[in-house]
Design an enzyme around this catalytic site. Structure first.
Site, short mmCIF file in Angstrom:
data_model
loop_
_atom_site.label_atom_id
_atom_site.label_comp_id
_atom_site.label_asym_id
_atom_site.label_seq_id
_atom_site.Cartn_x
_atom_site.Cartn_y
_atom_site.Cartn_z
N TRP A 107 2.56 1.51 -3.39
CA TRP A 107 1.61 1.90 -4.44
C TRP A 107 1.51 3.42 -4.55
O TRP A 107 1.35 3.96 -5.64
CB TRP A 107 0.23 1.32 -4.12
N HIS A 108 1.63 4.11 -3.43
CA HIS A 108 1.44 5.56 -3.43
C HIS A 108 2.61 6.31 -4.05
O HIS A 108 2.43 7.47 -4.47
CB HIS A 108 1.19 6.06 -2.01
N GLY A 109 3.77 5.73 -4.11
CA GLY A 109 4.86 6.48 -4.71
C GLY A 109 6.19 5.76 -4.63
O GLY A 109 6.40 4.90 -3.76
N THR A 139 0.83 -1.21 0.00
CA THR A 139 0.00 0.00 0.00
C THR A 139 0.86 1.25 0.00
O THR A 139 0.61 2.21 -0.74
CB THR A 139 -0.94 0.02 1.22
N PHE A 160 0.26 9.91 -7.92
CA PHE A 160 0.29 8.53 -7.46
C PHE A 160 -0.28 7.57 -8.49
O PHE A 160 -0.14 6.38 -8.35
CB PHE A 160 -0.48 8.38 -6.14
#
Length: 468
Positions: free
Chosen positions: A317-319, A314, A468
């Protein structure tokens, strides 16, 4: 192209809606597809080819999966190929620079690698295409036989750039046959306007407080917390505004997208927060990673491992930066602690103490989320918990005087106070409901004019989640 641009409001959207509403039903999907591809190509045309390639591969592998219906082994090969292709594209465009840079730093090397521009929304539409092939493999959906329909599902401009992550099985029926009522159009339009107001009048206005605090060397403790709170509000209002606009646009077009936020900042635990924040992402990881790993149906060490994997992914996934990984691990640890250590004690604590606990965790977490540069992150975190820059300074009065009102309004909008008032008014009867609806519509339209005036003067107002 962004929703909060004048070109979108006064040229793109009116032209699209006129064509969409006047053409026959059988042509609406093609109008939506064409405008969606134009919408995506507006900023970076070359990446339309990437989307076309990824969607075509998943579409063809889905057809092959259907053809090999009686062969589990061949179906699994199709699924693995689909996932590998999707994740390879995501990894190359989003993480290649990060991985090479980390490798160079770790082993003191200098491997050359040209930085690649990140295709906008790739994290969102990759997860949509993956959910299609996984659900198809699980036999939860039937195969889509029309590539144009499938491409339209993936590329729909209302939710293409920053979600919510829409699964094929939730909109399959509407892709082929949907009704558009006047009430849905009206409600969708007002929801869209409400999202715009949250974005332009609130999110954009509170952002400078955090920017100022971050730019200050050794900010006072109070100023550091004010800046961190401002960023938390900005991120929530910005991202939920996009979701409001996407859901509203979808409703205007005959689609019912799921809610992506449920007032997460009123939560009383980390577990509750993640049931309310970015719901489409949380449920995606739950259904496609956590449960397949074993979920809660195994012993505690394995559950901890499952949660660790999910929250590492998680964060990633954001960056493509270590602060996002740390942010994900931070929440993974807290969720494990709530689940296995102090969760029962927390439930017995007074509600206001639980809420304070959650707010501190969220604000600190989003501080880590916001600052990629560790040379700035660590001193800022220190300012939150030590008074090395002092406790409170005169500058705080300036920011409270100039931003106090918008901060208070932002906090109110982050709570369900307006839905509560709407429900209360509705209890007085149908006449009161109609009057309140009309008054709300007028107020929103007036504020829309104000928002447009801000958009004319503002030269930079991107949605935070675009990166993102």
């Amino acid at each position: 192209m962004v929703f909060s641009s004048l070109f979108f409001y006064f040229i793109f959207l009116p032209l699209f809606l006129i064509l969409y509403y006047v053409v026959p039903k059988q042509i609406k999907n093609y109008i939506l597809l064409i405008f969606s591809l134009v919408f995506y190509a507006w900023g970076e045309p070359i990446y339309v080819l990437l989307m076309l390639g990824m969607t075509l591969s998943d579409f063809l592998l889905g057809l092959l999966m259907q053809r090999f219906d009686s062969s589990p082994a061949k179906r699994k090969i199709c699924l693995i190929l689909s996932i590998v292709i999707d994740l390879s594209c995501l990894a190359f465009f989003k993480y290649a620079t990060f991985l090479v840079g980390s490798f160079n730093s770790l082993f003191k090397l200098s491997i050359p690698f040209k930085e690649i521009a990140l295709p906008i929304g790739i994290s969102f539409f990759t997860f949509q295409t993956m959910s299609y092939t996984i659900d198809l493999y699980r036999r939860e959906i039937s195969v889509e036989k029309n590539y144009a329909e499938y491409l339209m599902y993936v590329s729909m401009f209302p939710q293409l750039i920053a979600g919510p992550i829409v699964r094929y099985k939730t909109v399959k029926a509407e892709l082929h046959e949907r009704a558009i009522s006047k009430s849905d159009v009206a409600e969708g339009f007002l929801r869209f306007i409400f999202g715009l107001l949250k974005k332009v009048l609130l999110a954009n206005r509170v952002g400078p407080v955090f920017d100022a605090a971050l730019a200050t060397q050794n900010p006072t403790m109070v100023f550091a917390w004010l800046g961190a709170v401002a960023f938390t509000l900005q991120l929530y209002l910005d991202f939920s505004a996009y979701s409001d606009m996407a859901i509203g646009l979808g409703k205007m077009l005959g689609f019912k997208f799921g809610e992506n936020f449920n007032y997460p900042l009123i939560s009383n635990s980390v577990t509750d927060f993640w049931r309310r924040w970015h719901i489409s992402l949380s449920t995606w990881f739950r259904d496609y990673v956590y449960i397949p790993l074993g979920g809660n149906r195994c012993k505690i060490p394995r559950q901890i491992f499952n949660l660790t994997v999910v929250w590492f992914l998680t964060g990633l996934w954001h960056g493509a930066s270590w602060n996002y990984v740390i942010w994900g691990v931070y929440y993974g640890i807290l969720l494990c602690l709530e689940k296995f250590v102090y969760g029962k004690a927390l439930e017995k604590a007074p509600k206001f103490l639980r809420h304070i606990y959650l707010c501190i965790i969220v604000v600190v977490g989003f501080t880590v989320f916001a600052i990629e540069d560790f040379s700035k992150l660590l001193p800022y975190l220190a300012s939150l918990f030590t008074a090395k820059g002092g406790f409170v300074g005169k500058d705080i009065l300036f920011y409270l005087q100039n931003y106090g009102f918008v901060l208070v309004v932002s906090i109110l909008v982050s709570t369900p106070i307006f839905p509560f008032l709407k429900k209360k008014i509705s209890s007085f009867g149908q006449a009161a409901k109609k009057v309140s609806y009309a008054i709300s519509a007028v107020i929103l339209l007036i504020l829309f004019v104000v928002a447009i005036s801000y958009m004319v003067s503002d030269t930079y107002n991107p949605f935070l989640y675009f990166r993102f």
